[in-house]
Design an enzyme around this catalytic site. Structure first.
Site, PDB file in Angstrom:
ATOM      1  N   HIS A  77       0.684  -1.441   0.139  1.00 26.47           N
ATOM      2  CA  HIS A  77      -0.327  -0.397   0.171  1.00 26.47           C
ATOM      3  C   HIS A  77       0.540   1.427  -0.065  1.00 26.47           C
ATOM      4  O   HIS A  77       0.604   2.890  -0.042  1.00 26.47           O
ATOM      5  CB  HIS A  77      -0.889   0.124   1.187  1.00 26.47           C
ATOM      6  CG  HIS A  77      -2.167  -0.599   0.997  1.00 26.47           C
ATOM      7  ND1 HIS A  77      -2.602  -1.993   1.751  1.00 26.47           N
ATOM      8  CD2 HIS A  77      -3.394  -1.446  -0.272  1.00 26.47           C
ATOM      9  CE1 HIS A  77      -3.658  -2.690   0.828  1.00 26.47           C
ATOM     10  NE2 HIS A  77      -3.677  -2.446  -0.257  1.00 26.47           N
ATOM     11  N   HIS A 127      -5.650   4.915   6.583  1.00 32.72           N
ATOM     12  CA  HIS A 127      -5.689   3.439   6.317  1.00 32.72           C
ATOM     13  C   HIS A 127      -4.142   3.949   5.710  1.00 32.72           C
ATOM     14  O   HIS A 127      -3.970   4.976   4.849  1.00 32.72           O
ATOM     15  CB  HIS A 127      -6.297   3.392   5.178  1.00 32.72           C
ATOM     16  CG  HIS A 127      -6.084   1.629   4.478  1.00 32.72           C
ATOM     17  ND1 HIS A 127      -5.533   1.696   3.498  1.00 32.72           N
ATOM     18  CD2 HIS A 127      -6.070   0.608   5.856  1.00 32.72           C
ATOM     19  CE1 HIS A 127      -4.809   0.474   3.599  1.00 32.72           C
ATOM     20  NE2 HIS A 127      -5.628  -0.046   4.509  1.00 32.72           N
ATOM     21  N   GLU A 129      -3.026   3.613   2.774  1.00 32.97           N
ATOM     22  CA  GLU A 129      -2.732   3.553   1.489  1.00 32.97           C
ATOM     23  C   GLU A 129      -3.241   4.823   1.432  1.00 32.97           C
ATOM     24  O   GLU A 129      -2.421   5.829   0.351  1.00 32.97           O
ATOM     25  CB  GLU A 129      -3.527   2.421   0.765  1.00 32.97           C
ATOM     26  CG  GLU A 129      -3.857   2.560  -0.754  1.00 32.97           C
ATOM     27  CD  GLU A 129      -4.858   2.483  -0.944  1.00 32.97           C
ATOM     28  OE1 GLU A 129      -5.753   1.492  -1.073  1.00 32.97           O
ATOM     29  OE2 GLU A 129      -5.941   2.883  -1.575  1.00 32.97           O
ATOM     30  N   THR A 166      -8.514   2.252  -3.737  1.00 29.71           N
ATOM     31  CA  THR A 166      -8.286   0.940  -4.358  1.00 29.71           C
ATOM     32  C   THR A 166      -9.440  -0.152  -3.755  1.00 29.71           C
ATOM     33  O   THR A 166      -9.836  -0.907  -4.614  1.00 29.71           O
ATOM     34  CB  THR A 166      -7.086   0.085  -4.369  1.00 29.71           C
ATOM     35  OG1 THR A 166      -6.482  -0.039  -2.647  1.00 29.71           O
ATOM     36  CG2 THR A 166      -5.904   1.317  -5.082  1.00 29.71           C
ATOM     37  N   CYS A 194      -9.779  -0.987  -7.613  1.00 29.85           N
ATOM     38  CA  CYS A 194      -8.878  -2.027  -8.631  1.00 29.85           C
ATOM     39  C   CYS A 194      -9.767  -2.948  -8.403  1.00 29.85           C
ATOM     40  O   CYS A 194     -11.042  -3.345  -8.146  1.00 29.85           O
ATOM     41  CB  CYS A 194      -8.104  -2.817  -7.687  1.00 29.85           C
ATOM     42  SG  CYS A 194      -8.285  -3.820  -6.270  1.00 29.85           S
TER      43      CYS A 194
HETATM   44 FE1  SF4 Z   1      -4.401  -3.349  -3.089  1.00 31.21          FE
HETATM   45 FE2  SF4 Z   1      -5.824  -4.351  -5.699  1.00 31.21          FE
HETATM   46 FE3  SF4 Z   1      -3.168  -4.002  -5.480  1.00 31.21          FE
HETATM   47 FE4  SF4 Z   1      -4.328  -5.725  -4.491  1.00 31.21          FE
HETATM   48  S1  SF4 Z   1      -4.447  -5.384  -6.466  1.00 31.21           S
HETATM   49  S2  SF4 Z   1      -2.841  -4.964  -3.451  1.00 31.21           S
HETATM   50  S3  SF4 Z   1      -5.957  -5.359  -3.103  1.00 31.21           S
HETATM   51  S4  SF4 Z   1      -4.456  -2.648  -4.584  1.00 31.21           S
END
Ligand code: SF4
Length: 291
Positions: A77, A127, A129, A166, A194
């Site tokens: 993150h 968080h 991130e 994300t 994501c």
């Molecule tokens: Fe985080 Fe998505 Fe990357 Fe996995 S793919 S580390 S959940 S941002």
């Protein structure tokens, strides 16, 4: 008893990459002190394996103990601009395992800000991130959810750009998006949730309503696991977040014949399999009565 797995669950691309990097680094730099900045991923089991490889955890407030022969792996993150700078100043070898989606979000924030837009970030302010990404901006407005978003005083003479954590719940983010489209022409929305997060959220939605109980396997500090729990709870009140098989309470299983399982993006397959094995054994032996 039937155990049904969600169609998408467990390790995501970003976590797999971060673990692979840590494994390679631990072999290549076996004569150096290797640190991971914070938790590589929010999972106790993964971190235990890292510690067995001799990798140490480095808290952000303890950077002064580093020296130039040390190696530092930055977690999936990412971290703040200030910490990246401090690491460079320390002249340590840095392996940045920040996931591509986190880097994409960070770059979008910088580019949009440079183009004159004001950034609104939707996510959990506590968080790592979010703290990391917004540190790359100058004056970012951060809101936790739709309710907080509606309280922002939007200036119609300013252009805004909206980014999201994300792991944010896609449905909640879509509510914000629709609201913006209806009310503002000066706000642009970026899609930074994501794919792995979205796929896992969709899969739990599909499963939670057709089972008697849902088990979400993931770290108690894992943002994406907590989101899976919230989604699941809306469809099935018997939804539980557990980190390892030790957290499983057999009394939850009373009267259940269909058990659904999903897992956060930082949960190793081994933890999931241990839980499945325990469930099968308990059900077969009837130790706690028939489920
Ligand atoms: Fe985080 Fe998505 Fe990357 Fe996995 S793919 S580390 S959940 S941002």
């Amino acid at each position: 008893m039937e155990i049904l797995r969600a169609e998408k669950m467990g390790f995501c691309f970003g976590v797999k990459e971060a673990i692979k990097t840590a494994e390679q680094v631990s072999e290549e730099y076996c004569n150096s002190k290797i640190y991971i900045l914070g938790m590589l991923v929010h999972n106790k089991e993964v971190m235990k394996e890292m510690s067995e490889r001799g990798i140490l955890i480095l808290e952000e407030e303890n950077l002064e103990k580093l020296n130039s022969e040390d190696v530092v792996i930055v977690r999936a993150h990412g971290t703040t601009e200030e910490i990246y700078k401090k690491l460079k100043d320390k002249n340590v070898k840095i392996f940045d395992s920040a996931c591509v989606f986190v880097k994409k979000s960070r770059n979008l924030l910088k580019n949009k800000e440079e183009s004159g837009k004001k950034i609104i970030f939707v996510g959990d302010k506590e968080h790592p991130e979010v703290i990391g990404i917004i540190s790359h901006g100058k004056n970012v407005i951060t809101v936790a959810d739709f309710e907080e978003f509606k309280k922002i005083e939007i200036d119609k003479n300013i252009s805004y750009y909206v980014l999201a954590q994300t792991t944010l719940n896609k449905n909640s983010f879509n509510d914000i998006k629709e609201y913006i489209e209806k009310n503002y022409s000066n706000i642009e929305v970026g899609d930074t949730i994501c794919g792995a997060t979205y796929e896992r959220q969709k899969a739990v939605e599909k499963l939670a309503g057709i089972v008697d109980i849902m088990l979400i396997v993931g770290g108690y500090n894992s943002s994406n696991s907590k989101k899976l729990l919230n989604i699941s709870k809306q469809l099935n009140e018997k939804s539980y977040l557990i980190e390892t098989k030790e957290d499983l309470k057999m009394e939850w299983m009373k009267g259940c014949s269909k058990v659904g399982i999903t897992a956060g993006a930082s949960t190793p397959e081994k933890s999931i399999q241990e839980i499945e094995k325990l469930l099968k054994e308990e059900s077969r032996d009837g130790k706690h009565g028939k489920f």
